[in-house]
Motif scaffolding. Structure first.
Motif, PDB file in Angstrom:
ATOM      1  N   GLU B  44       0.853  -1.185   0.000  1.00 45.76           N
ATOM      2  CA  GLU B  44       0.000   0.000   0.000  1.00 45.76           C
ATOM      3  C   GLU B  44       0.884   1.228   0.000  1.00 45.76           C
ATOM      4  O   GLU B  44       1.703   1.412   0.905  1.00 45.76           O
ATOM      5  CB  GLU B  44      -0.884  -0.014   1.245  1.00 45.76           C
ATOM      6  CG  GLU B  44      -1.936   1.051   1.262  1.00 45.76           C
ATOM      7  CD  GLU B  44      -2.736   1.048   2.556  1.00 45.76           C
ATOM      8  OE1 GLU B  44      -3.443   2.020   2.809  1.00 45.76           O
ATOM      9  OE2 GLU B  44      -2.628   0.062   3.303  1.00 45.76           O
ATOM     10  N   VAL B  45       0.757   2.032  -1.027  1.00 51.24           N
ATOM     11  CA  VAL B  45       1.609   3.218  -1.116  1.00 51.24           C
ATOM     12  C   VAL B  45       1.185   4.208  -0.041  1.00 51.24           C
ATOM     13  O   VAL B  45       0.017   4.584   0.021  1.00 51.24           O
ATOM     14  CB  VAL B  45       1.508   3.864  -2.510  1.00 51.24           C
ATOM     15  CG1 VAL B  45       2.354   5.126  -2.577  1.00 51.24           C
ATOM     16  CG2 VAL B  45       1.937   2.879  -3.585  1.00 51.24           C
ATOM     17  N   PRO B  46       2.116   4.626   0.812  1.00 48.61           N
ATOM     18  CA  PRO B  46       1.727   5.556   1.875  1.00 48.61           C
ATOM     19  C   PRO B  46       1.361   6.921   1.333  1.00 48.61           C
ATOM     20  O   PRO B  46       1.814   7.321   0.262  1.00 48.61           O
ATOM     21  CB  PRO B  46       2.977   5.639   2.757  1.00 48.61           C
ATOM     22  CG  PRO B  46       4.102   5.179   1.906  1.00 48.61           C
ATOM     23  CD  PRO B  46       3.529   4.236   0.903  1.00 48.61           C
ATOM     24  N   ARG B  47       0.562   7.633   2.081  1.00 46.39           N
ATOM     25  CA  ARG B  47       0.122   8.969   1.704  1.00 46.39           C
ATOM     26  C   ARG B  47       0.383   9.926   2.864  1.00 46.39           C
ATOM     27  O   ARG B  47       0.641   9.502   3.987  1.00 46.39           O
ATOM     28  CB  ARG B  47      -1.391   8.974   1.416  1.00 46.39           C
ATOM     29  CG  ARG B  47      -1.869   8.074   0.294  1.00 46.39           C
ATOM     30  CD  ARG B  47      -1.472   8.597  -1.063  1.00 46.39           C
ATOM     31  NE  ARG B  47      -1.870   9.983  -1.295  1.00 46.39           N
ATOM     32  CZ  ARG B  47      -2.994  10.347  -1.917  1.00 46.39           C
ATOM     33  NH1 ARG B  47      -3.852   9.440  -2.325  1.00 46.39           N
ATOM     34  NH2 ARG B  47      -3.258  11.632  -2.128  1.00 46.39           N
ATOM     35  N   ALA B  48       0.267  11.205   2.575  1.00 46.33           N
ATOM     36  CA  ALA B  48       0.352  12.217   3.635  1.00 46.33           C
ATOM     37  C   ALA B  48      -0.531  13.399   3.236  1.00 46.33           C
ATOM     38  O   ALA B  48      -0.043  14.484   2.913  1.00 46.33           O
ATOM     39  CB  ALA B  48       1.791  12.653   3.865  1.00 46.33           C
ATOM     40  N   PRO B  49      -1.846  13.194   3.236  1.00 48.63           N
ATOM     41  CA  PRO B  49      -2.757  14.268   2.816  1.00 48.63           C
ATOM     42  C   PRO B  49      -2.814  15.393   3.851  1.00 48.63           C
ATOM     43  O   PRO B  49      -2.513  15.182   5.032  1.00 48.63           O
ATOM     44  CB  PRO B  49      -4.108  13.551   2.725  1.00 48.63           C
ATOM     45  CG  PRO B  49      -3.987  12.414   3.695  1.00 48.63           C
ATOM     46  CD  PRO B  49      -2.553  11.987   3.664  1.00 48.63           C
ATOM     47  N   VAL B  50      -3.212  16.549   3.384  1.00 51.06           N
ATOM     48  CA  VAL B  50      -3.442  17.671   4.297  1.00 51.06           C
ATOM     49  C   VAL B  50      -4.785  17.448   4.973  1.00 51.06           C
ATOM     50  O   VAL B  50      -5.802  17.234   4.304  1.00 51.06           O
ATOM     51  CB  VAL B  50      -3.456  19.010   3.538  1.00 51.06           C
ATOM     52  CG1 VAL B  50      -3.870  20.144   4.457  1.00 51.06           C
ATOM     53  CG2 VAL B  50      -2.087  19.290   2.947  1.00 51.06           C
ATOM     54  N   ALA B  51      -4.782  17.469   6.296  1.00 56.34           N
ATOM     55  CA  ALA B  51      -6.029  17.238   7.024  1.00 56.34           C
ATOM     56  C   ALA B  51      -6.982  18.406   6.823  1.00 56.34           C
ATOM     57  O   ALA B  51      -8.136  18.245   6.495  1.00 56.34           O
ATOM     58  CB  ALA B  51      -5.743  17.049   8.509  1.00 56.34           C
ATOM     59  N   GLN B  52      -6.446  19.576   6.997  1.00 54.69           N
ATOM     60  CA  GLN B  52      -7.288  20.775   6.967  1.00 54.69           C
ATOM     61  C   GLN B  52      -6.345  21.952   7.192  1.00 54.69           C
ATOM     62  O   GLN B  52      -5.406  21.852   7.975  1.00 54.69           O
ATOM     63  CB  GLN B  52      -8.285  20.690   8.117  1.00 54.69           C
ATOM     64  CG  GLN B  52      -9.229  21.845   8.243  1.00 54.69           C
ATOM     65  CD  GLN B  52     -10.049  21.694   9.520  1.00 54.69           C
ATOM     66  OE1 GLN B  52     -10.386  20.600   9.945  1.00 54.69           O
ATOM     67  NE2 GLN B  52     -10.343  22.794  10.156  1.00 54.69           N
ATOM     68  N   GLN B  53      -6.583  23.048   6.506  1.00 58.93           N
ATOM     69  CA  GLN B  53      -5.715  24.202   6.731  1.00 58.93           C
ATOM     70  C   GLN B  53      -6.018  24.817   8.091  1.00 58.93           C
ATOM     71  O   GLN B  53      -7.150  25.192   8.363  1.00 58.93           O
ATOM     72  CB  GLN B  53      -5.938  25.255   5.650  1.00 58.93           C
ATOM     73  CG  GLN B  53      -5.267  24.929   4.329  1.00 58.93           C
ATOM     74  CD  GLN B  53      -3.763  24.962   4.415  1.00 58.93           C
ATOM     75  OE1 GLN B  53      -3.194  25.546   5.330  1.00 58.93           O
ATOM     76  NE2 GLN B  53      -3.090  24.304   3.487  1.00 58.93           N
ATOM     77  N   PRO B  54      -5.024  24.897   8.948  1.00 58.28           N
ATOM     78  CA  PRO B  54      -5.286  25.519  10.242  1.00 58.28           C
ATOM     79  C   PRO B  54      -5.564  27.007  10.096  1.00 58.28           C
ATOM     80  O   PRO B  54      -4.765  27.737   9.523  1.00 58.28           O
ATOM     81  CB  PRO B  54      -3.988  25.276  11.015  1.00 58.28           C
ATOM     82  CG  PRO B  54      -2.956  24.969   9.986  1.00 58.28           C
ATOM     83  CD  PRO B  54      -3.661  24.435   8.782  1.00 58.28           C
ATOM     84  N   ALA B  56      -5.593  29.548  12.066  1.00 53.47           N
ATOM     85  CA  ALA B  56      -4.720  30.546  12.686  1.00 53.47           C
ATOM     86  C   ALA B  56      -3.496  30.845  11.827  1.00 53.47           C
ATOM     87  O   ALA B  56      -3.067  31.984  11.702  1.00 53.47           O
ATOM     88  CB  ALA B  56      -4.279  30.065  14.054  1.00 53.47           C
ATOM     89  N   ARG B  57      -2.927  29.802  11.218  1.00 55.38           N
ATOM     90  CA  ARG B  57      -1.708  30.029  10.440  1.00 55.38           C
ATOM     91  C   ARG B  57      -2.034  30.588   9.057  1.00 55.38           C
ATOM     92  O   ARG B  57      -1.270  31.286   8.458  1.00 55.38           O
ATOM     93  CB  ARG B  57      -0.917  28.740  10.327  1.00 55.38           C
ATOM     94  CG  ARG B  57      -0.371  28.305  11.662  1.00 55.38           C
ATOM     95  CD  ARG B  57       0.929  27.554  11.515  1.00 55.38           C
ATOM     96  NE  ARG B  57       1.575  27.417  12.806  1.00 55.38           N
ATOM     97  CZ  ARG B  57       1.359  26.395  13.631  1.00 55.38           C
ATOM     98  NH1 ARG B  57       0.549  25.431  13.293  1.00 55.38           N
ATOM     99  NH2 ARG B  57       1.963  26.346  14.794  1.00 55.38           N
TER     100      ARG B  57
END
Lengths: 578, 170
Positions: B44-54, B56-57
């Motif tokens: 399974e190719v790992p992923r690293a999606p953006v959860a949600q733009q914070p 405050a930043r």
């Protein structure tokens, strides 16, 4: 027929011999002490393809293709797992005549690059001695201009990592690299690990995502963001990972890298990857990189914890025994960064206790205190969540009742960014004091648990269909001691008893303090300090410590609040685990 | 005997040649195939999606790369405001739009992991872009106002007050 038979035997022999070479030399390690060097003699080489050899998409500034490789001297067919290091953000150029460094790329006339990527020599050599090919890459070109990039240069960092993997993959079949093809063929591209420090930590996380979007992605199997930034709030999934937090980090002082662990724990229910969080008391941001440390004498180096000018009362002050020296901190790096790849990428089972948090910090790494949290996947049956504080105070994750007697428990933490209402502390928290809160995204929900007199308890019912816990090795939870609440005695460890009850009414109990330092009082800071912090440390009790109860018929798990007369804790992630 | 010996020699030669040939084929194809995920069923190719733009930043404005480059490196323009350890000047835009106003805050700004954020009256106006010599940070500024108080912070830390701005007459 006979000749055909002999020929077939020869073919079979050749195929078996070839397949056997996939078993890495790194998988066998008789020595458990993670600081002991491995048996391989190490060779190393540098490469530099130019200061303007690479342009990343959307990052219109020049980037160098420069790196240094450490590998076992003796080639051995695809035996050596590959680990790539990416340093973080740091000043880029230095001069032998001018005292001040410059932030530019390429370096102006009279200046030369600061070799941030060589700051992990100690770690690269150690891992190579255990049978790994370690490639540490330079990212000065990104550091020189990432303040101009809306994405903080993180996409460029991810691309740079993949570009170097492309180069090395090519050099496995074609000459052109800094070592012979025979050597590069020893690099096992079936087992690739990434470690990034600071912004580099976020860079390697970005590389994971960009790799997944490729037509033919690499087999990335292990990921370690070290003292990492997490500006984009990416969540690594499907990859074994550990994230390391230095308690005295004066740079990424909110320890935002812990989100890679916290946010991903329940993000994908089918995730089959293991997560670890490592908290290192007394460690700062820079000392993991020798060229960012004062002893290097290089411009831009320093102790990020107040530069040694901070409050002498702080536990982070260099004069305090709680603060680690450069060498002590690097021992932690060898033990835990090296140990991570040796265990999860190289398959050294002897190191498993380190990663389950079932042993304390190895004696060779003393005086450091390292707290490890372990979150195996539930999808593979390695973990049973009892109560992850996921929303229903009266009902736990298994659907059992939660009974609170003689104490109070209220949910706290999570994504709530409000300093007061989301806080797991008795006074409003901040990003600095509560790193496990999500501050707008995910984070950890915990139960703020307080008791004003002894004898209280929090009982989690375990429904009958989950009562057979024999397949698990331990009961775990995470907890943090509220340093703001006078219910905890300053400087003294907090404690409680964990009680298992079976259907026959038999009970067995164990004190948390008998299984680690998780409930120690947090280290205290001085004026304007990065300490104290509410760390959620793991308490792990092996199930064989609960003598006399029937582990096939467990009915409840109770926290008995009767060791100390008063207390205030944040509690989360109550699980049975392997 | 001679026939039997010849047969054995032939067998040995076949075995050695076949072994070498197959080993070579297997080795080359295997080396070439490694590194690509589609060669291993079940990986399974790992992923690293953006959860949600914070939120405050996200609130800190960031100019596009061209404008940011101008803010960092454009030559000194007409000074339109000053304050303690700071100066605001008007510089040419990298587009045909109106000139940019740039605020320069002098001080010691070492390169670290997090951004410096410049605030005016407590509101973040942008990322502080360090100069090459690390003795100042610069930011694109909305129209300055006399009395507006400028500060900066590192990461989410406490803000350091620089002082009030005073707009200069034309």
């Amino acid at each position: 027929m006979k000749r055909i038979g002999i020929f077939a035997a020869a073919v079979a022999t050749a195929v078996i011999a070839a397949s056997l070479t996939t078993a890495g030399a790194a998988t066998a390690a008789p020595e458990v002490d993670p600081l002991t060097p491995g048996p391989h003699k190490v060779a190393e080489a540098s490469y530099h393809l130019g200061d303007d050899a690479f342009r990343a998409n959307g990052f219109p500034w020049p980037v160098e293709l420069t790196g240094h490789v450490y590998h076992p001297e003796k080639p051995s067919g695809s035996a050596y797992p590959v680990v790539m290091f990416l340093h973080g953000r740091h000043v880029t150029c230095m001069s032998t005549t001018e005292p001040r460094p410059k932030l530019a790329w390429p370096c102006p006339s009279g200046y030369q690059p600061i070799p941030s990527h060589r700051g992990y020599d100690y770690l690269g050599r150690q891992l190579a001695s255990h049978g790994y090919a370690v490639i540490s890459i330079s990212a000065n070109g990104i550091n020189g201009n990432d303040s101009l990039d809306p994405q903080w240069g993180q996409r460029a960092r991810g691309e740079l990592v993949l570009k170097h993997l492309d180069l090395w993959n090519e050099w496995r079949t074609k000459p052109g690299g800094p070592v012979s093809v025979a050597v590069t063929r020893s690099f096992d591209f079936d087992r690739i690990g990434l470690m990034g420090h600071s912004r580099g930590g976020e860079g390697v996380v970005n590389a994971v995502e960009q790799n997944a979007l490729r037509e033919k992605p690499y087999r990335l199997r292990a990921l370690l963001p070290l003292a990492a930034t997490d500006f984009e709030r990416r969540i690594p999934v499907g990859i074994t990972m550990a994230t390391l937090q230095p308690d005295c980090d004066g740079d990424v002082s909110d320890l935002q890298g812990v989100h890679y662990y916290d946010d991903g724990r329940y993000y994908v229910s089918t995730d089959r990857a293991t997560r670890n969080n490592i908290t290192v008391l007394g460690a700062n941001h820079n000392f993991f990189n020798t060229n960012w440390s004062p002893s290097s004498g290089l411009p831009g180096s320093g102790d990020d914890w107040r530069g040694g000018q901070g409050d002498p009362e702080s536990a982070c002050h260099p004069a305090k025994p709680t603060r680690l020296t450069e060498q002590q901190q690097r021992n932690v790096g060898i033990g835990y960064i090296g140990g991570f790849f040796r265990h999860y990428l190289g398959g050294e089972k002897a190191l498993a206790p380190l990663w389950r948090g079932s042993t304390g910090t190895p004696p060779s790494i003393a005086p450091a205190t390292v707290n490890v949290s372990y979150h195996p996947p539930a999808a593979s049956g390695q973990r049973l969540d009892v109560n992850r504080q996921d929303g229903h105070g009266a009902t736990n994750t298994l659907g059992g009742k939660v009974t609170v007697t003689g104490a109070k428990q209220a949910r706290c933490g999570g994504a709530n960014p409000d300093p007061l209402y989301g806080s797991c502390l008795s006074k409003p928290g901040s990003r600095l004091t509560e790193p496990h809160r999500g501050w707008g995204v995910a984070g950890v929900f915990a139960g703020r648990t307080t008791w004003a007199e002894t004898g209280g308890s929090i009982t989690n019912e375990v429904p009958a269909q989950h009562g057979d816990v024999r397949k698990y090795a331990a009961l775990q939870f995470r907890a943090g001691v509220d340093f703001n609440d006078p219910a905890n005695t300053a400087g003294k460890p907090q404690d409680l008893r964990i009680v298992l009850t079976d259907t026959a009414g038999k009970t067995a109990s164990v004190k948390a303090s008998e299984h680690g330092k998780a409930l120690d009082y947090p280290l205290q800071g001085g004026k304007n300090d990065v300490l104290p912090k509410l760390h959620l440390n793991q308490v792990r009790v092996p199930l064989n410590a609960f003598a006399g109860v029937d582990l096939t018929k467990i009915t409840s798990v109770t926290f008995a609040l009767d060791v100390n007369p008063t207390g205030a804790l944040a509690v989360s992630d109550l699980v049975f685990t392997d | 005997m001679r026939t039997l010996r010849g047969s054995r020699v032939w067998n040995v030669r076949v075995v050695v040649a076949a072994a070498l040939l197959v080993a070579a084929i297997v080795s080359v194809s295997w080396v070439g195939a490694r590194g690509q995920a589609d060669a291993e069923p079940g990986f399974e190719v790992p992923r690293a999606p953006v959860a949600q733009q914070p939120a405050a930043r996200q609130a800190v404005p960031v100019p596009d790369a061209g404008a940011a480059e101008q803010v960092r490196s454009a030559p000194q323009g007409r000074v339109i405001a000053r304050g303690p350890a700071m100066v605001a000047d008007e510089i040419a835009s990298h587009t045909d739009r109106a000139p940019l106003i740039r605020l320069t805050i002098s001080g010691d700004f070492p390169v670290r992991s997090l951004d410096y954020t410049v605030l005016v009256d407590g509101q973040a106006v942008g990322r502080g872009i360090p100069t090459e010599d690390l003795n100042a940070i610069r930011v694109a500024l909305p129209q300055p106002r006399t009395g507006a108080v400028v500060s900066y912070r590192y990461g989410d830390g406490q803000a350091t007050t620089v002082g009030p701005l005073k707009v200069e007459g034309k």
